[in-house]
Design a protein around this motif. Structure first.
Motif, PDB file in Angstrom:
ATOM      1  N   UNK A  77       2.297  12.751  -7.158  1.00 28.96           N
ATOM      2  CA  UNK A  77       2.712  12.933  -5.775  1.00 28.96           C
ATOM      3  C   UNK A  77       3.935  12.080  -5.485  1.00 28.96           C
ATOM      4  N   UNK A  78       4.498  12.221  -4.293  1.00 25.37           N
ATOM      5  CA  UNK A  78       5.639  11.380  -3.933  1.00 25.37           C
ATOM      6  C   UNK A  78       5.170  10.214  -3.068  1.00 25.37           C
ATOM      7  N   UNK A  79       6.120   9.430  -2.566  1.00 23.89           N
ATOM      8  CA  UNK A  79       5.796   8.138  -1.956  1.00 23.89           C
ATOM      9  C   UNK A  79       4.801   8.239  -0.805  1.00 23.89           C
ATOM     10  N   UNK A  80       4.908   9.293   0.009  1.00 27.42           N
ATOM     11  CA  UNK A  80       4.003   9.414   1.151  1.00 27.42           C
ATOM     12  C   UNK A  80       2.554   9.551   0.700  1.00 27.42           C
ATOM     13  N   UNK A  81       2.334  10.254  -0.431  1.00 22.09           N
ATOM     14  CA  UNK A  81       0.984  10.395  -0.969  1.00 22.09           C
ATOM     15  C   UNK A  81       0.387   9.023  -1.289  1.00 22.09           C
ATOM     16  N   UNK A  82       1.173   8.209  -2.004  1.00 28.12           N
ATOM     17  CA  UNK A  82       0.664   6.916  -2.455  1.00 28.12           C
ATOM     18  C   UNK A  82       0.501   5.935  -1.287  1.00 28.12           C
ATOM     19  N   UNK A  83       1.448   5.963  -0.355  1.00 28.21           N
ATOM     20  CA  UNK A  83       1.330   5.083   0.811  1.00 28.21           C
ATOM     21  C   UNK A  83       0.108   5.455   1.643  1.00 28.21           C
ATOM     22  N   UNK A  84      -0.140   6.758   1.769  1.00 31.98           N
ATOM     23  CA  UNK A  84      -1.320   7.212   2.513  1.00 31.98           C
ATOM     24  C   UNK A  84      -2.601   6.774   1.814  1.00 31.98           C
ATOM     25  N   UNK A  85      -2.625   6.918   0.497  1.00 32.38           N
ATOM     26  CA  UNK A  85      -3.827   6.557  -0.259  1.00 32.38           C
ATOM     27  C   UNK A  85      -4.155   5.074  -0.102  1.00 32.38           C
ATOM     28  N   UNK A  86      -3.164   4.208  -0.278  1.00 33.63           N
ATOM     29  CA  UNK A  86      -3.436   2.772  -0.173  1.00 33.63           C
ATOM     30  C   UNK A  86      -3.806   2.382   1.253  1.00 33.63           C
ATOM     31  N   UNK A  87      -3.147   2.991   2.234  1.00 35.31           N
ATOM     32  CA  UNK A  87      -3.458   2.678   3.630  1.00 35.31           C
ATOM     33  C   UNK A  87      -4.898   3.047   3.963  1.00 35.31           C
ATOM     34  N   UNK A  88      -5.326   4.238   3.550  1.00 37.97           N
ATOM     35  CA  UNK A  88      -6.694   4.661   3.825  1.00 37.97           C
ATOM     36  C   UNK A  88      -7.709   3.782   3.097  1.00 37.97           C
ATOM     37  N   UNK A  89      -7.409   3.422   1.852  1.00 40.44           N
ATOM     38  CA  UNK A  89      -8.330   2.567   1.099  1.00 40.44           C
ATOM     39  C   UNK A  89      -8.452   1.193   1.742  1.00 40.44           C
ATOM     40  N   UNK A  90      -7.322   0.630   2.164  1.00 43.72           N
ATOM     41  CA  UNK A  90      -7.357  -0.680   2.816  1.00 43.72           C
ATOM     42  C   UNK A  90      -8.178  -0.617   4.101  1.00 43.72           C
ATOM     43  N   UNK A  91      -7.980   0.420   4.876  1.00 46.10           N
ATOM     44  CA  UNK A  91      -8.725   0.548   6.132  1.00 46.10           C
ATOM     45  C   UNK A  91     -10.221   0.726   5.876  1.00 46.10           C
ATOM     46  N   UNK A  92     -10.554   1.498   4.841  1.00 50.06           N
ATOM     47  CA  UNK A  92     -11.969   1.674   4.508  1.00 50.06           C
ATOM     48  C   UNK A  92     -12.609   0.354   4.097  1.00 50.06           C
ATOM     49  N   UNK A  93     -11.800  -0.555   3.554  1.00 49.08           N
ATOM     50  CA  UNK A  93     -12.299  -1.879   3.167  1.00 49.08           C
ATOM     51  C   UNK A  93     -12.280  -2.856   4.345  1.00 49.08           C
ATOM     52  N   UNK A  94     -11.882  -2.363   5.525  1.00 50.92           N
ATOM     53  CA  UNK A  94     -11.878  -3.202   6.722  1.00 50.92           C
ATOM     54  C   UNK A  94     -10.628  -4.031   6.898  1.00 50.92           C
ATOM     55  N   UNK A  95      -9.532  -3.639   6.230  1.00 50.77           N
ATOM     56  CA  UNK A  95      -8.282  -4.392   6.314  1.00 50.77           C
ATOM     57  C   UNK A  95      -7.258  -3.564   7.089  1.00 50.77           C
ATOM     58  N   UNK A  96      -6.720  -4.075   8.196  1.00 55.53           N
ATOM     59  CA  UNK A  96      -5.723  -3.314   8.967  1.00 55.53           C
ATOM     60  C   UNK A  96      -4.491  -3.008   8.113  1.00 55.53           C
TER      61      UNK A  96
END
Length: 334
Positions: A77-96
Protein backbone atom coordinates in the motif's frame (compact mmCIF):
# COMPACT_ATOMS: atom_id res chain seq x y z
CA UNK A 1 -4.94 19.19 27.96
CA UNK A 2 -5.74 15.90 29.63
CA UNK A 3 -6.47 12.46 28.31
CA UNK A 4 -10.21 12.99 28.68
CA UNK A 5 -10.03 15.75 26.08
CA UNK A 6 -7.63 13.85 23.85
CA UNK A 7 -9.64 10.65 23.95
CA UNK A 8 -12.64 12.49 22.58
CA UNK A 9 -10.76 13.03 19.34
CA UNK A 10 -7.75 10.76 19.14
CA UNK A 11 -8.89 7.40 20.53
CA UNK A 12 -11.79 6.91 18.15
CA UNK A 13 -11.83 3.84 15.90
CA UNK A 14 -14.34 2.66 13.28
CA UNK A 15 -17.07 0.39 14.58
CA UNK A 16 -16.43 -2.11 11.78
CA UNK A 17 -12.69 -2.44 12.48
CA UNK A 18 -11.75 -6.12 12.70
CA UNK A 19 -10.85 -7.45 16.19
CA UNK A 20 -7.83 -9.03 14.53
CA UNK A 21 -6.21 -5.59 14.24
CA UNK A 22 -6.01 -5.33 18.03
CA UNK A 23 -4.61 -8.86 18.28
CA UNK A 24 -1.86 -8.01 15.79
CA UNK A 25 -1.06 -4.76 17.62
CA UNK A 26 -0.78 -6.63 20.91
CA UNK A 27 1.47 -9.27 19.35
CA UNK A 28 3.75 -6.68 17.77
CA UNK A 29 4.13 -4.72 21.01
CA UNK A 30 4.54 -7.72 23.29
CA UNK A 31 7.44 -7.10 25.65
CA UNK A 32 7.42 -3.30 25.35
CA UNK A 33 8.31 -1.63 28.64
CA UNK A 34 6.89 1.81 27.81
CA UNK A 35 4.61 3.52 25.34
CA UNK A 36 7.38 4.95 23.19
CA UNK A 37 8.98 1.53 22.77
CA UNK A 38 5.59 0.07 21.85
CA UNK A 39 5.09 2.71 19.16
CA UNK A 40 8.57 2.10 17.76
CA UNK A 41 7.75 -1.61 17.61
CA UNK A 42 4.60 -0.89 15.59
CA UNK A 43 6.61 1.35 13.29
CA UNK A 44 9.33 -1.28 12.91
CA UNK A 45 6.90 -4.06 11.97
CA UNK A 46 5.10 -1.94 9.38
CA UNK A 47 8.36 -0.80 7.76
CA UNK A 48 9.80 -4.34 7.66
CA UNK A 49 10.53 -4.95 3.94
CA UNK A 50 10.23 -8.68 4.49
CA UNK A 51 6.50 -8.32 5.11
CA UNK A 52 5.39 -4.96 3.72
CA UNK A 53 6.02 -3.06 0.50
CA UNK A 54 5.41 0.54 -0.50
CA UNK A 55 3.26 0.63 -3.62
CA UNK A 56 1.23 3.36 -5.31
CA UNK A 57 -0.63 0.88 -7.53
CA UNK A 58 -2.94 -1.14 -5.33
CA UNK A 59 -6.22 -2.96 -5.85
CA UNK A 60 -9.22 -1.26 -4.24
CA UNK A 61 -10.12 -2.28 -0.71
CA UNK A 62 -13.07 -4.72 -0.83
CA UNK A 63 -16.29 -3.55 0.72
CA UNK A 64 -16.42 -6.38 3.24
CA UNK A 65 -13.07 -5.66 4.92
CA UNK A 66 -11.54 -2.62 6.60
CA UNK A 67 -8.47 -0.90 5.15
CA UNK A 68 -6.14 -1.92 8.00
CA UNK A 69 -7.03 -5.59 7.72
CA UNK A 70 -6.60 -5.36 3.96
CA UNK A 71 -3.08 -3.95 4.39
CA UNK A 72 -2.19 -6.70 6.86
CA UNK A 73 -3.50 -9.25 4.35
CA UNK A 74 -1.86 -7.91 1.17
CA UNK A 75 1.28 -6.40 2.70
CA UNK A 76 1.32 -3.54 0.18
CA UNK A 77 0.00 0.00 0.00
CA UNK A 78 1.04 3.65 -0.05
CA UNK A 79 1.74 5.99 2.86
CA UNK A 80 -1.89 6.62 3.82
CA UNK A 81 -2.44 2.87 4.28
CA UNK A 82 0.48 2.55 6.68
CA UNK A 83 -0.29 5.76 8.58
CA UNK A 84 -3.88 4.61 9.02
CA UNK A 85 -2.80 1.19 10.23
CA UNK A 86 -0.41 2.51 12.88
CA UNK A 87 -2.88 5.18 14.02
CA UNK A 88 -5.66 2.63 14.50
CA UNK A 89 -3.35 0.20 16.29
CA UNK A 90 -2.10 2.91 18.65
CA UNK A 91 -5.65 3.98 19.45
CA UNK A 92 -6.71 0.39 20.07
CA UNK A 93 -3.85 0.18 22.58
CA UNK A 94 -5.22 3.29 24.32
CA UNK A 95 -2.61 5.72 22.97
CA UNK A 96 -3.85 8.98 21.38
CA UNK A 97 -2.65 9.13 17.77
CA UNK A 98 -3.43 11.02 14.58
CA UNK A 99 -2.54 11.00 10.88
CA UNK A 100 -0.53 13.94 9.52
CA UNK A 101 -0.75 14.88 5.85
CA UNK A 102 2.02 17.03 4.44
CA UNK A 103 5.17 16.82 2.32
CA UNK A 104 8.57 15.19 2.66
CA UNK A 105 11.86 17.02 2.10
CA UNK A 106 11.55 17.12 -1.71
CA UNK A 107 14.58 17.07 -4.00
CA UNK A 108 17.51 19.38 -4.57
CA UNK A 109 17.85 21.20 -7.90
CA UNK A 110 21.62 21.51 -8.30
CA UNK A 111 21.29 23.95 -11.20
CA UNK A 112 19.06 26.41 -9.35
CA UNK A 113 20.52 25.48 -5.95
CA UNK A 114 17.11 25.21 -4.32
CA UNK A 115 15.04 22.46 -2.74
CA UNK A 116 11.88 21.74 -4.71
CA UNK A 117 8.74 20.29 -3.15
CA UNK A 118 5.82 19.38 -5.41
CA UNK A 119 2.86 17.01 -5.53
CA UNK A 120 5.13 14.00 -5.86
CA UNK A 121 6.43 14.75 -2.37
CA UNK A 122 3.03 14.50 -0.69
CA UNK A 123 3.26 12.16 2.27
CA UNK A 124 1.35 10.92 5.33
CA UNK A 125 2.79 9.88 8.66
CA UNK A 126 1.72 9.46 12.29
CA UNK A 127 1.91 11.55 15.44
CA UNK A 128 1.44 10.05 18.90
CA UNK A 129 0.73 12.08 22.01
CA UNK A 130 2.99 11.67 25.06
CA UNK A 131 2.29 13.55 28.31
CA UNK A 132 5.12 15.93 29.03
CA UNK A 133 6.41 15.69 25.45
CA UNK A 134 3.49 16.55 23.19
CA UNK A 135 3.02 15.06 19.73
CA UNK A 136 5.87 12.80 18.57
CA UNK A 137 6.17 11.77 14.91
CA UNK A 138 6.55 8.25 13.52
CA UNK A 139 6.74 7.13 9.89
CA UNK A 140 5.47 3.56 9.39
CA UNK A 141 5.74 3.60 5.58
CA UNK A 142 8.37 1.16 4.21
CA UNK A 143 11.33 2.98 2.68
CA UNK A 144 10.53 6.29 4.39
CA UNK A 145 12.00 7.81 7.53
CA UNK A 146 11.57 11.17 9.21
CA UNK A 147 15.07 10.98 10.68
CA UNK A 148 16.94 9.57 7.68
CA UNK A 149 15.51 10.84 4.38
CA UNK A 150 15.90 8.35 1.55
CA UNK A 151 16.41 10.92 -1.20
CA UNK A 152 20.08 10.66 -2.29
CA UNK A 153 22.37 13.64 -2.07
CA UNK A 154 23.24 15.02 -5.53
CA UNK A 155 26.76 14.26 -6.66
CA UNK A 156 29.08 17.25 -6.31
CA UNK A 157 31.81 18.13 -8.76
CA UNK A 158 35.04 19.90 -7.75
CA UNK A 159 34.40 23.57 -7.15
CA UNK A 160 30.65 23.13 -6.97
CA UNK A 161 28.81 24.87 -4.16
CA UNK A 162 28.05 22.35 -1.40
CA UNK A 163 24.48 21.14 -1.23
CA UNK A 164 22.60 22.86 1.59
CA UNK A 165 21.26 20.79 4.44
CA UNK A 166 18.11 18.90 3.58
CA UNK A 167 15.07 20.40 5.31
CA UNK A 168 12.93 18.29 7.56
CA UNK A 169 9.41 17.27 6.48
CA UNK A 170 6.78 19.87 7.15
CA UNK A 171 4.29 19.78 10.02
CA UNK A 172 6.23 17.27 12.14
CA UNK A 173 7.01 17.35 15.84
CA UNK A 174 10.52 16.99 17.27
CA UNK A 175 11.66 13.46 18.03
CA UNK A 176 12.89 12.77 21.56
CA UNK A 177 16.65 12.49 21.86
CA UNK A 178 18.43 9.48 23.25
CA UNK A 179 17.76 8.98 26.92
CA UNK A 180 14.69 11.19 26.92
CA UNK A 181 12.09 8.81 25.49
CA UNK A 182 8.71 9.58 27.01
CA UNK A 183 7.41 7.04 29.45
CA UNK A 184 3.82 5.87 29.76
CA UNK A 185 1.51 7.29 32.37
CA UNK A 186 -1.36 5.61 34.10
CA UNK A 187 -4.84 7.04 34.16
CA UNK A 188 -5.91 10.38 32.80
CA UNK A 189 -3.59 13.35 32.91
CA UNK A 190 -0.52 14.90 31.42
CA UNK A 191 0.95 18.34 31.25
CA UNK A 192 2.28 18.24 27.70
CA UNK A 193 1.17 20.68 25.08
CA UNK A 194 -1.53 19.69 22.65
CA UNK A 195 -1.06 21.88 19.64
CA UNK A 196 -3.95 20.40 17.71
CA UNK A 197 -6.56 20.63 20.47
CA UNK A 198 -5.37 24.13 21.37
CA UNK A 199 -5.46 25.12 17.72
CA UNK A 200 -8.98 23.73 17.34
CA UNK A 201 -10.08 25.63 20.44
CA UNK A 202 -8.56 28.86 19.17
CA UNK A 203 -10.24 28.44 15.79
CA UNK A 204 -13.55 27.80 17.51
CA UNK A 205 -13.13 30.91 19.65
CA UNK A 206 -12.24 33.01 16.60
CA UNK A 207 -15.23 31.61 14.71
CA UNK A 208 -17.49 32.31 17.70
CA UNK A 209 -16.15 35.84 18.02
CA UNK A 210 -16.67 36.56 14.32
CA UNK A 211 -20.16 35.07 14.49
CA UNK A 212 -21.06 37.29 17.45
CA UNK A 213 -19.73 40.37 15.65
CA UNK A 214 -21.75 39.51 12.55
CA UNK A 215 -24.84 38.95 14.71
CA UNK A 216 -24.41 42.28 16.50
CA UNK A 217 -23.88 44.11 13.21
CA UNK A 218 -26.93 42.42 11.71
CA UNK A 219 -29.05 43.39 14.71
CA UNK A 220 -27.82 46.98 14.50
CA UNK A 221 -28.60 47.13 10.79
CA UNK A 222 -32.05 45.68 11.47
CA UNK A 223 -32.65 48.16 14.29
CA UNK A 224 -31.61 51.08 12.10
CA UNK A 225 -33.83 49.85 9.27
CA UNK A 226 -36.83 49.51 11.59
CA UNK A 227 -36.17 52.91 13.12
CA UNK A 228 -35.85 54.57 9.72
CA UNK A 229 -39.03 52.88 8.53
CA UNK A 230 -40.97 54.12 11.54
CA UNK A 231 -39.25 57.48 11.32
CA UNK A 232 -40.23 57.96 7.70
CA UNK A 233 -43.74 56.62 8.24
CA UNK A 234 -44.27 58.97 11.17
CA UNK A 235 -43.89 62.00 8.92
CA UNK A 236 -45.23 60.48 5.71
CA UNK A 237 -48.18 62.90 5.57
CA UNK A 238 -46.19 65.99 6.55
CA UNK A 239 -44.56 68.42 4.15
CA UNK A 240 -40.84 68.17 3.56
CA UNK A 241 -40.03 71.18 5.75
CA UNK A 242 -42.32 70.08 8.59
CA UNK A 243 -40.92 66.55 8.45
CA UNK A 244 -37.36 67.90 8.68
CA UNK A 245 -38.21 70.09 11.65
CA UNK A 246 -39.91 67.25 13.52
CA UNK A 247 -36.97 64.98 12.76
CA UNK A 248 -34.64 67.58 14.22
CA UNK A 249 -36.80 67.77 17.35
CA UNK A 250 -37.01 64.00 17.74
CA UNK A 251 -33.31 63.34 17.22
CA UNK A 252 -32.42 66.23 19.53
CA UNK A 253 -34.67 64.70 22.17
CA UNK A 254 -32.84 61.37 21.88
CA UNK A 255 -29.58 63.30 22.22
CA UNK A 256 -30.72 64.72 25.55
CA UNK A 257 -32.27 68.06 24.53
CA UNK A 258 -36.05 67.59 24.25
CA UNK A 259 -38.39 70.56 23.60
CA UNK A 260 -40.62 71.87 26.36
CA UNK A 261 -44.34 72.31 25.87
CA UNK A 262 -44.07 76.02 26.65
CA UNK A 263 -41.31 76.68 24.10
CA UNK A 264 -41.93 78.21 20.71
CA UNK A 265 -39.93 76.87 17.74
CA UNK A 266 -37.64 79.90 18.00
CA UNK A 267 -37.06 79.40 21.72
CA UNK A 268 -36.30 75.72 21.20
CA UNK A 269 -33.93 76.46 18.33
CA UNK A 270 -32.10 78.98 20.53
CA UNK A 271 -31.51 76.19 23.08
CA UNK A 272 -30.35 73.79 20.36
CA UNK A 273 -28.01 76.41 18.91
CA UNK A 274 -26.36 76.85 22.29
CA UNK A 275 -26.06 73.10 22.74
CA UNK A 276 -24.90 72.42 19.17
CA UNK A 277 -23.17 75.59 17.94
CA UNK A 278 -21.59 73.80 14.95
CA UNK A 279 -25.01 73.50 13.29
CA UNK A 280 -26.44 76.79 14.50
CA UNK A 281 -27.03 78.24 11.04
CA UNK A 282 -28.76 75.13 9.55
CA UNK A 283 -31.00 74.88 12.63
CA UNK A 284 -32.13 78.50 12.32
CA UNK A 285 -32.63 78.15 8.57
CA UNK A 286 -34.94 75.14 8.97
CA UNK A 287 -36.80 76.81 11.84
CA UNK A 288 -37.44 80.04 9.88
CA UNK A 289 -38.80 78.14 6.88
CA UNK A 290 -40.88 75.86 9.14
CA UNK A 291 -42.50 78.80 10.94
CA UNK A 292 -43.14 80.61 7.67
CA UNK A 293 -44.73 77.54 6.10
CA UNK A 294 -46.86 76.68 9.12
CA UNK A 295 -48.11 80.09 10.21
CA UNK A 296 -47.32 82.47 7.35
CA UNK A 297 -49.43 83.42 4.37
CA UNK A 298 -49.85 80.80 1.69
CA UNK A 299 -47.83 82.79 -0.82
CA UNK A 300 -44.92 82.67 1.67
CA UNK A 301 -44.75 78.86 1.53
CA UNK A 302 -41.35 77.54 0.37
CA UNK A 303 -40.98 76.53 -3.24
CA UNK A 304 -39.41 73.36 -4.62
CA UNK A 305 -35.96 74.93 -4.94
CA UNK A 306 -36.00 76.18 -1.35
CA UNK A 307 -37.22 72.80 -0.08
CA UNK A 308 -34.36 71.07 -1.86
CA UNK A 309 -31.92 73.55 -0.35
CA UNK A 310 -33.38 72.92 3.11
CA UNK A 311 -33.18 69.16 2.60
CA UNK A 312 -29.42 69.41 2.01
CA UNK A 313 -28.99 70.74 5.55
CA UNK A 314 -30.39 67.61 7.20
CA UNK A 315 -27.34 65.26 6.88
CA UNK A 316 -25.10 67.76 8.66
CA UNK A 317 -27.56 68.21 11.53
CA UNK A 318 -28.23 64.48 11.74
CA UNK A 319 -24.51 63.67 11.97
CA UNK A 320 -24.02 66.13 14.82
CA UNK A 321 -26.99 64.80 16.78
CA UNK A 322 -25.99 61.16 16.22
CA UNK A 323 -22.51 61.83 17.59
CA UNK A 324 -24.09 63.42 20.64
CA UNK A 325 -26.41 60.43 20.98
CA UNK A 326 -23.50 57.96 20.82
CA UNK A 327 -21.52 59.99 23.35
CA UNK A 328 -24.51 60.06 25.66
CA UNK A 329 -24.99 56.30 25.35
CA UNK A 330 -21.29 55.64 25.95
CA UNK A 331 -21.26 57.85 29.04
CA UNK A 332 -24.39 56.16 30.36
CA UNK A 333 -22.98 52.66 29.84
CA UNK A 334 -19.57 53.60 31.21
Amino acid sequence: PNYAVLSQYYLQTPADLSPNVLKVAQQWTNGATNTYQAMKMLESHLTDPAHFTYSISNPPVPGNIDAVSWLLHTGRGFCTYYATAMTMMARLLGVPARIVNGFNQGHFDAHRKVWEVDGDNAHSWVQVYFPGQGWISFDPTPGFSLDNPTNPQPTQTPGQTPTPARPKPTATATHPTSGTHPTPTSGVGGTGSNTSVLGDTQRQMVFLGISLIILVVALLVLAVAIYRYKFDKLYANASLVSALYWRVSRLASLSGVPPRESQTPYEYTRVLSQRFPRVKEPLWRITHVFVRERWGAQYHSPGAAEEKDIERLWPRIRGTFLRALIFRFHRHVG
